[in-house]
Scaffold this motif. Structure first.
Motif, mmCIF file in Angstrom:
data_model
loop_
_atom_site.group_PDB
_atom_site.id
_atom_site.type_symbol
_atom_site.label_atom_id
_atom_site.label_comp_id
_atom_site.label_asym_id
_atom_site.label_seq_id
_atom_site.Cartn_x
_atom_site.Cartn_y
_atom_site.Cartn_z
ATOM 1 N N PHE A 1 0.319 39.165 -21.829
ATOM 2 C CA PHE A 1 0.098 37.993 -20.970
ATOM 3 C C PHE A 1 -1.193 38.116 -20.167
ATOM 4 N N ILE B 1 10.700 27.595 -13.419
ATOM 5 C CA ILE B 1 9.454 27.546 -14.208
ATOM 6 C C ILE B 1 8.482 28.654 -13.803
ATOM 7 N N PRO B 2 7.549 28.976 -14.697
ATOM 8 C CA PRO B 2 6.607 30.057 -14.461
ATOM 9 C C PRO B 2 5.297 29.569 -13.835
ATOM 10 N N TRP B 3 4.340 30.490 -13.724
ATOM 11 C CA TRP B 3 3.117 30.246 -12.971
ATOM 12 C C TRP B 3 1.911 29.958 -13.846
ATOM 13 N N LYS C 1 12.771 24.919 -9.303
ATOM 14 C CA LYS C 1 12.218 26.071 -8.584
ATOM 15 C C LYS C 1 10.915 26.524 -9.231
ATOM 16 N N PHE D 1 14.947 27.158 -18.427
ATOM 17 C CA PHE D 1 14.102 28.247 -17.926
ATOM 18 C C PHE D 1 12.911 28.470 -18.838
ATOM 19 N N GLU E 1 7.123 31.698 -7.565
ATOM 20 C CA GLU E 1 6.742 32.033 -6.187
ATOM 21 C C GLU E 1 5.226 32.126 -6.021
ATOM 22 N N LEU F 1 10.851 31.598 -23.836
ATOM 23 C CA LEU F 1 10.516 32.939 -23.343
ATOM 24 C C LEU F 1 9.186 33.422 -23.907
ATOM 25 N N CYS G 1 2.307 31.465 -23.275
ATOM 26 C CA CYS G 1 3.424 32.041 -24.033
ATOM 27 C C CYS G 1 3.114 32.078 -25.524
ATOM 28 N N GLY H 1 9.948 31.534 -18.921
ATOM 29 C CA GLY H 1 9.436 32.741 -18.275
ATOM 30 C C GLY H 1 9.607 33.931 -19.193
ATOM 31 N N SER H 2 9.810 35.101 -18.592
ATOM 32 C CA SER H 2 9.863 36.329 -19.383
ATOM 33 C C SER H 2 11.175 36.442 -20.150
ATOM 34 N N GLN I 1 -0.015 40.818 -11.898
ATOM 35 C CA GLN I 1 -0.312 40.534 -13.298
ATOM 36 C C GLN I 1 -1.572 41.290 -13.733
ATOM 37 N N GLU J 1 4.573 41.771 -24.970
ATOM 38 C CA GLU J 1 3.750 40.659 -24.494
ATOM 39 C C GLU J 1 2.901 41.150 -23.315
ATOM 40 N N GLY K 1 12.587 34.711 -7.573
ATOM 41 C CA GLY K 1 13.509 34.596 -8.694
ATOM 42 C C GLY K 1 14.831 35.296 -8.451
ATOM 43 N N ARG L 1 -0.554 44.795 -14.325
ATOM 44 C CA ARG L 1 0.255 44.910 -15.544
ATOM 45 C C ARG L 1 -0.662 44.914 -16.781
HETATM 46 P P1 NAI Z 1 9.467 35.924 -14.574
HETATM 47 O O1 NAI Z 1 10.217 35.629 -15.810
HETATM 48 O O2 NAI Z 1 10.023 36.940 -13.636
HETATM 49 O O3 NAI Z 1 9.276 34.567 -13.723
HETATM 50 C C1 NAI Z 1 9.414 33.250 -14.224
HETATM 51 C C2 NAI Z 1 10.286 32.429 -13.283
HETATM 52 O O4 NAI Z 1 11.588 32.994 -13.239
HETATM 53 C C3 NAI Z 1 9.809 32.401 -11.831
HETATM 54 O O5 NAI Z 1 10.080 31.121 -11.279
HETATM 55 C C4 NAI Z 1 10.695 33.434 -11.163
HETATM 56 O O6 NAI Z 1 10.857 33.215 -9.792
HETATM 57 C C5 NAI Z 1 11.996 33.234 -11.905
HETATM 58 N N1 NAI Z 1 12.914 34.373 -11.894
HETATM 59 C C6 NAI Z 1 12.597 35.693 -11.897
HETATM 60 N N2 NAI Z 1 13.721 36.449 -11.875
HETATM 61 C C7 NAI Z 1 14.768 35.597 -11.852
HETATM 62 C C8 NAI Z 1 16.192 35.761 -11.830
HETATM 63 N N3 NAI Z 1 16.748 36.990 -11.809
HETATM 64 N N4 NAI Z 1 16.979 34.654 -11.812
HETATM 65 C C9 NAI Z 1 16.427 33.436 -11.846
HETATM 66 N N5 NAI Z 1 15.103 33.214 -11.855
HETATM 67 C C10 NAI Z 1 14.270 34.278 -11.868
HETATM 68 O O7 NAI Z 1 8.000 36.304 -14.980
HETATM 69 P P2 NAI Z 1 6.934 37.189 -14.145
HETATM 70 O O8 NAI Z 1 7.610 38.369 -13.534
HETATM 71 O O9 NAI Z 1 6.204 36.303 -13.238
HETATM 72 O O10 NAI Z 1 5.984 37.671 -15.301
HETATM 73 C C11 NAI Z 1 6.328 38.813 -16.095
HETATM 74 C C12 NAI Z 1 5.998 38.636 -17.534
HETATM 75 O O11 NAI Z 1 6.787 37.575 -18.044
HETATM 76 C C13 NAI Z 1 4.567 38.215 -17.848
HETATM 77 O O12 NAI Z 1 3.712 39.309 -17.907
HETATM 78 C C14 NAI Z 1 4.762 37.573 -19.189
HETATM 79 O O13 NAI Z 1 4.811 38.558 -20.177
HETATM 80 C C15 NAI Z 1 6.122 36.920 -19.087
HETATM 81 N N6 NAI Z 1 6.009 35.473 -18.775
HETATM 82 C C16 NAI Z 1 6.140 34.591 -19.802
HETATM 83 C C17 NAI Z 1 5.981 33.245 -19.569
HETATM 84 C C18 NAI Z 1 6.093 32.247 -20.652
HETATM 85 O O14 NAI Z 1 5.552 31.159 -20.538
HETATM 86 N N7 NAI Z 1 6.799 32.511 -21.713
HETATM 87 C C19 NAI Z 1 5.633 32.725 -18.247
HETATM 88 C C20 NAI Z 1 5.571 33.728 -17.212
HETATM 89 C C21 NAI Z 1 5.744 35.064 -17.493
#
Ligand code: NAI
Ligand code: MG
Length: 506
Positions: free
Chosen positions: A412, A178-180, A204, A255, A207, A280, A313, A257-258, A360, A410, A237, A363
């Motif tokens: 964010f 999950i995300p932050w 998980k 999942f 971080e 995503l 998101c 996140g991004s 962030q 995006e 991640g 970014r």
């Molecule tokens: P991220 O997608 O890297 O992180 C989200 C989760 O995925 C965290 O728990 C992270 O530890 C985990 N993760 C990262 N790489 C992984 C891997 N290779 N395998 C498994 N798990 C992994 O997002 P990040 O880097 O924190 O933010 C980057 C961009 O992502 C943001 O600017 C935003 O555009 C987007 N984002 C979108 C979200 C949404 O709700 N749709 C939430 C968070 C970020």
């Protein structure tokens, strides 16, 4: 009008004694019902985004720690109290957990604010009660998991008849990453359906924001969930998350996140044919037709992008206003943006907190810079106030073109790009000109306009005369590169169960 300039940021008030005590206690991993030391001694610092100072640290779980957590989840799934539990008992446990969330609501809201940066006020009216309500809603489904009987036309030996039906069984051990942006609510969206259906989980958290998930883990134990049903591993991640995705004994990955990481996970999961659901990113359009009441549109459009500092998101990050109202809408949203009071989450005066991390913030500022370079004009905001926290002023950009990075990607963060349109066919194409398809909102009181545009929009949720409302009963998820699978509602049960057909010769 707000008299406080956005460059003046108040100091973060001291946390309550209860939260200070929580922060002091050493953080461990939740595996098999116990808080255990990680095998690796590496730690991840946890920051207060309002100050940039470390407030706690959590273990950086290794692949070995992940193995232990998955083994505990597998053991709890296969045998013991959870495997034998009646649906009504799972329902009762989920209700117990939701009651505990209610009893600790103030503390959870404070912790969420301190770790994520959002205001404690918002966390107390949105994140925490919606988490409680999510578990309550999902509790109800535990007793309503159904299959069905059906007739077949099988040509068996003479005289043989068949009794045929299908049942639903829990998919097994689920890894949830999950995300932050809504740390506690995202944990609920993931855990709720998994626990209602009888799965076991390794969760998980991101971080950056592990603290409320770890507090939730304590409440899960207190509620009486058997050991190993919910395991929580903290870590990065690329290491901890990737080890979960690769693990041969994990049956499903859920999942949020991004899109970038969603693609990596989807590829990695094919090796072991895991079930995958992905929620995503998005670049959701807010489409304003000329017939609407401008005041409600302005408030709605500002909220669509600035809520949670734009870290949503489904944020309404692309504003499209009909050319006849464009100037008024942009002026209204920009005025709203420039009067939002920035500050630390625990200060009751604050209307918008900092972003979650330095990364962030950088970014988002990078995107603003790229917009400027490509020729966009900044109507308001466009910079960080001079302060150590991770703040970005709410920003509105005009003079943008469809191929600019600020329009396509995006961001964010609290950054809105505004464009004009002339007619309904043009706007549908403009709104859909994005790799994403999570959400959209349409603002019009003309029922013909609404009914013409809604079917044209390639998005998982379309709001009409509102934006961003979610409910546990309303399916949520994306078209296109915003992911696949739906969370919430009855449909989420499909994502957490396997169907087993039974064909019995009688
Ligand atoms: P991220 O997608 O890297 O992180 C989200 C989760 O995925 C965290 O728990 C992270 O530890 C985990 N993760 C990262 N790489 C992984 C891997 N290779 N395998 C498994 N798990 C992994 O997002 P990040 O880097 O924190 O933010 C980057 C961009 O992502 C943001 O600017 C935003 O555009 C987007 N984002 C979108 C979200 C949404 O709700 N749709 C939430 C968070 C970020
Ligand atoms: Mg990342």
């Amino acid at each position: 009008m707000n008299a406080v300039p956005q460059s003046t940021i108040a100091a973060q008030p001291a946390p309550s004694a209860r939260v200070a005590e929580f922060l002091k206690r050493p953080r461990r991993l939740l595996i098999g019902g116990e808080w255990v030391e990680a095998q690796s001694s590496k730690r991840i610092p946890v920051m207060d985004p309002a100050t940039g100072k470390e407030i706690a640290s959590v273990p950086d779980a290794s692949a070995e720690d992940v193995n232990r957590a998955v083994a505990a989840a597998r053991a709890a799934f296969e045998k013991g109290p959870w495997a034998d539990m009646l649906p009504a008992q799972r329902e009762a446990l989920l209700w117990k957990l939701s009651d505990l969330i209610d009893q600790h609501a103030d503390e959870l809201a404070e912790l969420e604010s301190l770790n994520n940066g959002k205001t404690k006020f918002m966390a107390s009216i949105i994140d925490v009660p919606s988490t409680r309500d999510y578990f309550r809603y999902m509790a109800g489904w535990a007793t309503k998991i159904e299959g069905s009987t059906f007739q077949t036309s099988i040509h068996g030996p003479p005289g043989m008849k068949f009794h045929t039906y299908f049942t639903r069984e829990p998919v097994g051990v689920v890894a949830q990453i999950i995300p932050w942006n809504f740390p506690l609510a995202m944990a609920a969206w993931k855990l709720g359906p998994a626990l209602a259906t009888g799965c076991t989980v390794v969760l998980k958290p991101a971080e950056q924001t592990p603290l409320t998930a770890l507090r939730l883990g304590e409440l899960i134990i207190e509620a009486g969930f058997p050991p190993g049903v919910v395991n929580i591993v903290t870590g990065h991640g690329e290491t901890t998350g990737a080890a979960l995705v690769a693990h041969p004994d994990v049956n499903k990955i859920a999942f949020t996140g991004s899109t970038e990481v969603g693609k990596i996970i989807n590829k990695a999961a094919t090796d072991t044919v895991k079930r995958v659901t992905l929620e995503l990113g998005g670049k959701s359009p807010v489409i304003v037709f000329p017939d609407v009441d401008l005041d409600s549109v302005v408030g709605g459009a500002a909220n669509a992008i600035f809520f949670n500092s734009g870290q949503v998101c489904a944020a309404g990050s692309r504003l499209f206003a009909h050319k006849s109202v464009f100037d008024k809408v942009v002026e209204g949203v920009s005025n709203a943006a420039s009067t939002i009071r920035l500050g630390p989450g625990l200060d009751p005066q604050t209307q918008m907190g900092p972003l979650v991390s330095r990364e962030q913030q950088e970014r988002v500022l990078g995107y603003i810079q790229s917009g400027r370079k490509e020729g966009a004009a900044i109507v308001t905001g466009g910079e960080a106030p001079p302060h150590e926290g991770y703040y970005v002023k709410p920003t509105v950009m005009v003079n943008v073109k469809p191929d600019m990075k600020v329009v396509r990607e995006e961001i964010f963060g609290p950054v809105l790009v505004a464009q004009r349109f002339e007619d309904i066919d043009e706007i549908a194409a403009m709104a859909n000109d994005t790799p994403y398809g999570l959400a959209a909102s349409v603002w019009s009181n003309d029922v013909r306009t609404v009914n013409r545009i809604v079917p044209k929009l390639r998005a998982g949720t379309v709001w009409v005369n509102c934006h961003g409302f979610v409910d546990p009963a309303m399916p949520f998820g994306g078209f296109k590169q915003s992911g696949f699978g739906r969370e919430h509602g009855r449909v989420v049960l499909d994502q957490y169960t396997e169907i087993k057909s039974v064909c019995m010769a009688v």
